[in-house]
Design a protein around this motif. Structure first.
Motif, PDB file in Angstrom:
ATOM      1  N   ARG A   7       0.752  -1.090   0.113  1.00  0.00           N
ATOM      2  CA  ARG A   7      -0.200   0.010   0.067  1.00  0.00           C
ATOM      3  C   ARG A   7       1.057   1.115  -0.069  1.00  0.00           C
ATOM      4  NH1 ARG A   7      -5.625  -0.167   1.561  1.00  0.00           N
ATOM      5  NH2 ARG A   7      -6.228  -2.281   1.902  1.00  0.00           N
ATOM      6  N   GLU A   8       0.580   1.981  -0.894  1.00  0.00           N
ATOM      7  CA  GLU A   8       1.336   3.525  -0.960  1.00  0.00           C
ATOM      8  C   GLU A   8       0.462   4.686  -0.681  1.00  0.00           C
ATOM      9  OE1 GLU A   8       4.121   2.015  -4.878  1.00  0.00           O
ATOM     10  OE2 GLU A   8       2.745   3.871  -5.215  1.00  0.00           O
ATOM     11  N   LEU A   9       0.982   5.418   0.062  1.00  0.00           N
ATOM     12  CA  LEU A   9       0.572   6.796   0.466  1.00  0.00           C
ATOM     13  C   LEU A   9       0.885   7.720  -0.432  1.00  0.00           C
ATOM     14  CD1 LEU A   9      -1.487   8.320   2.384  1.00  0.00           C
ATOM     15  CD2 LEU A   9       0.609   8.859   3.666  1.00  0.00           C
ATOM     16  N   HIS A  10      -0.087   8.379  -1.198  1.00  0.00           N
ATOM     17  CA  HIS A  10       0.187   9.457  -2.205  1.00  0.00           C
ATOM     18  C   HIS A  10      -0.612  10.903  -1.966  1.00  0.00           C
ATOM     19  CE1 HIS A  10       1.966   7.094  -5.551  1.00  0.00           C
ATOM     20  NE2 HIS A  10       1.497   6.227  -4.787  1.00  0.00           N
ATOM     21  N   ARG A  11      -0.068  11.854  -2.620  1.00  0.00           N
ATOM     22  CA  ARG A  11      -0.649  13.169  -2.339  1.00  0.00           C
ATOM     23  C   ARG A  11      -2.034  13.100  -2.882  1.00  0.00           C
ATOM     24  NH1 ARG A  11       2.765  16.883  -1.017  1.00  0.00           N
ATOM     25  NH2 ARG A  11       5.003  17.123  -1.450  1.00  0.00           N
ATOM     26  N   ALA A  12      -3.071  13.898  -2.630  1.00  0.00           N
ATOM     27  CA  ALA A  12      -4.421  14.063  -2.780  1.00  0.00           C
ATOM     28  C   ALA A  12      -4.356  14.625  -4.334  1.00  0.00           C
ATOM     29  CB  ALA A  12      -5.236  14.992  -1.843  1.00  0.00           C
ATOM     30  N   ALA A  13      -5.452  14.179  -4.988  1.00  0.00           N
ATOM     31  CA  ALA A  13      -5.484  14.874  -6.236  1.00  0.00           C
ATOM     32  C   ALA A  13      -5.664  16.517  -6.388  1.00  0.00           C
ATOM     33  CB  ALA A  13      -6.806  14.391  -7.034  1.00  0.00           C
ATOM     34  N   ASP A  14      -6.007  16.848  -5.394  1.00  0.00           N
ATOM     35  CA  ASP A  14      -5.908  18.405  -5.321  1.00  0.00           C
ATOM     36  C   ASP A  14      -4.971  18.927  -4.420  1.00  0.00           C
ATOM     37  OD1 ASP A  14      -6.590  21.121  -4.532  1.00  0.00           O
ATOM     38  OD2 ASP A  14      -8.503  20.907  -3.593  1.00  0.00           O
ATOM     39  N   PRO A  15      -3.881  19.449  -5.027  1.00  0.00           N
ATOM     40  CA  PRO A  15      -2.710  19.826  -4.232  1.00  0.00           C
ATOM     41  C   PRO A  15      -3.065  20.925  -3.300  1.00  0.00           C
ATOM     42  CG  PRO A  15      -2.732  20.829  -6.533  1.00  0.00           C
ATOM     43  CD  PRO A  15      -3.932  19.707  -6.565  1.00  0.00           C
ATOM     44  N   ASP A  16      -3.927  21.626  -3.377  1.00  0.00           N
ATOM     45  CA  ASP A  16      -4.150  22.776  -2.388  1.00  0.00           C
ATOM     46  C   ASP A  16      -4.781  22.208  -1.075  1.00  0.00           C
ATOM     47  OD1 ASP A  16      -3.478  24.858  -4.058  1.00  0.00           O
ATOM     48  OD2 ASP A  16      -5.654  24.887  -4.829  1.00  0.00           O
ATOM     49  N   LYS A  17      -5.555  20.887  -1.292  1.00  0.00           N
ATOM     50  CA  LYS A  17      -5.885  20.317   0.120  1.00  0.00           C
ATOM     51  C   LYS A  17      -5.205  19.253   0.540  1.00  0.00           C
ATOM     52  CE  LYS A  17      -9.077  21.277   1.949  1.00  0.00           C
ATOM     53  NZ  LYS A  17      -9.374  22.275   2.894  1.00  0.00           N
ATOM     54  N   ASP A  18      -4.017  18.679  -0.071  1.00  0.00           N
ATOM     55  CA  ASP A  18      -3.505  17.577   0.082  1.00  0.00           C
ATOM     56  C   ASP A  18      -2.864  17.789   1.444  1.00  0.00           C
ATOM     57  OD1 ASP A  18      -1.609  15.429  -0.085  1.00  0.00           O
ATOM     58  OD2 ASP A  18      -0.050  16.656  -0.143  1.00  0.00           O
ATOM     59  N   GLN A  19      -3.206  16.357   2.229  1.00  0.00           N
ATOM     60  CA  GLN A  19      -2.702  16.217   3.638  1.00  0.00           C
ATOM     61  C   GLN A  19      -1.844  15.171   4.030  1.00  0.00           C
ATOM     62  OE1 GLN A  19      -7.167  16.418   5.106  1.00  0.00           O
ATOM     63  NE2 GLN A  19      -6.458  17.727   6.454  1.00  0.00           N
ATOM     64  N   SER A  20      -1.258  14.748   2.704  1.00  0.00           N
ATOM     65  CA  SER A  20      -0.191  13.639   3.028  1.00  0.00           C
ATOM     66  C   SER A  20       0.963  13.676   3.808  1.00  0.00           C
ATOM     67  CB  SER A  20       0.142  12.975   1.590  1.00  0.00           C
ATOM     68  OG  SER A  20       0.872  14.331   1.150  1.00  0.00           O
ATOM     69  N   TYR A  21       1.312  15.220   3.959  1.00  0.00           N
ATOM     70  CA  TYR A  21       2.388  15.546   4.821  1.00  0.00           C
ATOM     71  C   TYR A  21       1.980  15.125   6.249  1.00  0.00           C
ATOM     72  CZ  TYR A  21       5.496  18.747   7.461  1.00  0.00           C
ATOM     73  OH  TYR A  21       6.241  19.412   8.426  1.00  0.00           O
ATOM     74  N   VAL A  22       0.834  15.409   6.918  1.00  0.00           N
ATOM     75  CA  VAL A  22       0.725  15.217   8.372  1.00  0.00           C
ATOM     76  C   VAL A  22       0.096  13.804   8.511  1.00  0.00           C
ATOM     77  CG1 VAL A  22      -0.157  17.611   8.533  1.00  0.00           C
ATOM     78  CG2 VAL A  22      -1.774  15.904   7.856  1.00  0.00           C
ATOM     79  N   LEU A  23      -0.148  13.123   7.538  1.00  0.00           N
ATOM     80  CA  LEU A  23      -0.510  11.600   7.392  1.00  0.00           C
ATOM     81  C   LEU A  23       0.797  10.521   7.580  1.00  0.00           C
ATOM     82  CD1 LEU A  23      -3.606  11.559   5.355  1.00  0.00           C
ATOM     83  CD2 LEU A  23      -3.668  11.247   7.854  1.00  0.00           C
ATOM     84  N   ALA A  24       1.684  11.162   7.073  1.00  0.00           N
ATOM     85  CA  ALA A  24       2.866  10.375   6.936  1.00  0.00           C
ATOM     86  C   ALA A  24       3.503   9.856   8.124  1.00  0.00           C
ATOM     87  CB  ALA A  24       4.039  11.338   6.287  1.00  0.00           C
TER      88      ALA A  24
END
Length: 361
Positions: free
Chosen positions: A138-155
Motif C-alpha cells: 500500500r502506497e500513500l500518495h498526495r491528494a488529487a487536489d494539491p491545495d488540500k493535500d494532507q499527506s504531509y500530516v499523515l506520513a
C-alpha cells in the motif's frame, strides 16, 4: 467491510462517510470529543472538537442513516498531543500538533478501539490517496487536489495503520466539489467554514497559550556575536525563522531585518541574525517512519523533502539508518526548525517521515 467513520462535524468527514456508504461498506459514525470543556463553542471557524461540532456530526450521521457515537478522548488528547506541544516548545523545538494528533489519536487510539470492536478500517475526511499495488504494497500518495493535500500530516502513521485506513476524498478534484456533493446529499454542513489553526488554542493566540501554560521566563535576545539587543518573556515562544514580534529596540548595524536563528531554552536565550544564517542544506530526522518497504533502506534514494504542511518540496537525497534518516538538499532551505516534521516523497508517493533533530549548513 465494517468501517468506523470519524465524524469531526465538518463537511469533509461527512462526505467521506457518505462515499464509504456508497462503496457498499457497513459504516458506523463516531465523533472524537477532544476538548475537556465540552460546553465550549467554536469562535468563528477555529477548532474542531467543540459541542457545536459534535451536534453537527450527529446531524450528518442521522442524514446518512448510520449509527452514531461520541467517544471522549479528551484525556488521551491532552496527555499526548497537548502535552507534547508544550514539552516541545519548552525544549526550544517547533512541533506540529496535527501530526501528533494523527499519530496518537486518529490512527492509534481510534484504530486500536476500532479493531477491538471488530471494525476492519477507519475512514476519515483527509485529503490523500492510498494506492494498492499488485504485490500487495500500500502506497500513500498526495491528494488529487494539491491545495488540500494532507499527506504531509499523515506520513507519520506507518504501513500497519495505513493498511487499516480509508481516505475517500483523496480523488476529489477540489473542496468546492466536496461542498457541492454535500449539498446534493442534503448535508447541512455543506457551507460550514473550515477549521484552522490549532484546535486547542481557541483564540488563535499561540504565544499567549504558551505563556499561560509555561509562565513568564524573562531573558535576553542576542545577536550573532552575543551582544544583547532585546528582552523576551520566554524563549519557548520563539521559533527559528521568525521575524515579526521580536520587540528589538535597535536595528541591525546594516539596517537589514533580523530573524530568529536559534532558540536555547536551557539558557533561556533567543539569538537573532541576518536572513543568510537561516539557510541549511542537511537535515537529520529522528523517530523515522518508513512507508516504502520496497525502497532500499540504507542506500541513497532521490526524493523531494518537505518540512511544512503546504511547503514547497526541495529535491534531495535521503539515507535511512534505523529510526533516523539524513536528507541532503539540492538547494538550501530557509527557516527550518528542530521539531518540525520532515517528509520525503518520490513523485506523489510518501516514502517516509521523521522529526527534525538537527540542521546543518
Amino acid at each position: 467491510m465494517r468501517v468506523l467513520a470519524a465524524l469531526s462535524g465538518g463537511v469533509d468527514s461527512a462526505v467521506a462517510a457518505a462515499r464509504a456508504l456508497d462503496a457498499g461498506h457497513d459504516v458506523v459514525g463516531v465523533h472524537m470529543a477532544l476538548s475537556r470543556n465540552r460546553d465550549e463553542f467554536r469562535s468563528g471557524s477555529r477548532g474542531c472538537c467543540s459541542i457545536e461540532d459534535s451536534n453537527d456530526a450527529r446531524r450528518a450521521a442521522d442524514k446518512l442513516g448510520i449509527p452514531y457515537y461520541v467517544w471522549d478522548l479528551s484525556d488521551e488528547f491532552h496527555d499526548t498531543v497537548v502535552k507534547d506541544f508544550l514539552d516541545e516548545y519548552a525544549a526550544g523545538r517547533t512541533p506540529n500538533p496535527c501530526v501528533r494528533c494523527n499519530e496518537h489519536i486518529k490512527f492509534d487510539t481510534l484504530l486500536e478501539r476500532a479493531q477491538a470492536l471488530g471494525f476492519d478500517a477507519v475512514c476519515t475526511g483527509h485529503y490523500a490517496r492510498i494506492e494498492l499495488r499488485d504485490d500487495g504494497v500500500r502506497e500513500l500518495h498526495r491528494a488529487a487536489d494539491p491545495d488540500k493535500d494532507q499527506s504531509y500530516v499523515l506520513a507519520v502513521m506507518g504501513p500497519d495503520k495505513l493498511a487499516r485506513s480509508m481516505f475517500p476524498l483523496g480523488t476529489a478534484q477540489s473542496k468546492s466539489q466536496v461542498r457541492a456533493e454535500a449539498a446534493a446529499r442534503g448535508l447541512g454542513v455543506s457551507t460550514k467554514p473550515d477549521s484552522y489553526d490549532i484546535c486547542f488554542v481557541a483564540d488563535g493566540d499561540t504565544k499567549g497559550f504558551l505563556q499561560r501554560s509555561l509562565g513568564a521566563q524573562p531573558g535576553d535576545i542576542v545577536d550573532e556575536s552575543g551582544v544583547t539587543v532585546g528582552q523576551h518573556d520566554g524563549a519557548y515562544a520563539y521559533t527559528v525563522g521568525q521575524r515579526r514580534g521580536l520587540g528589538i529596540g535597535r536595528p541591525a548595524p546594516d539596517g537589514a531585518p533580523r530573524y530568529v536563528t536559534e532558540v536555547d531554552t536551557t539558557r533561556n536565550v533567543v539569538t537573532v541574525g541576518p536572513e543568510t544564517l537561516l539557510s541549511v542544506t542537511r537535515l537529520v530526522g529522528e523517530r523515522a517512519v518508513w512507508l516504502a518497504p520496497d525502497v532500499p533502506a540504507t542506500e541513497p534514494v532521490r526524493c523531494a523533502a518537505q518540512v511544512r504542511a503546504h511547503g514547497t518540496p526541495v529535491d534531495a537525497t535521503v539515507v535511512r539508518n534505523g529510526d533516523t534518516f539524513e536528507v541532503v538538499l539540492d538547494e538550501p532551505m530557509r527557516g527550518v526548525a528542530a521539531g518540525q516534521s520532515l517528509v520525503v516523497y518520490s513523485g506523489t508517493r510518501v516514502l517516509g517521515q521523521a522529526t527534525i533533530a538537527a540542521r546543518r549548513t
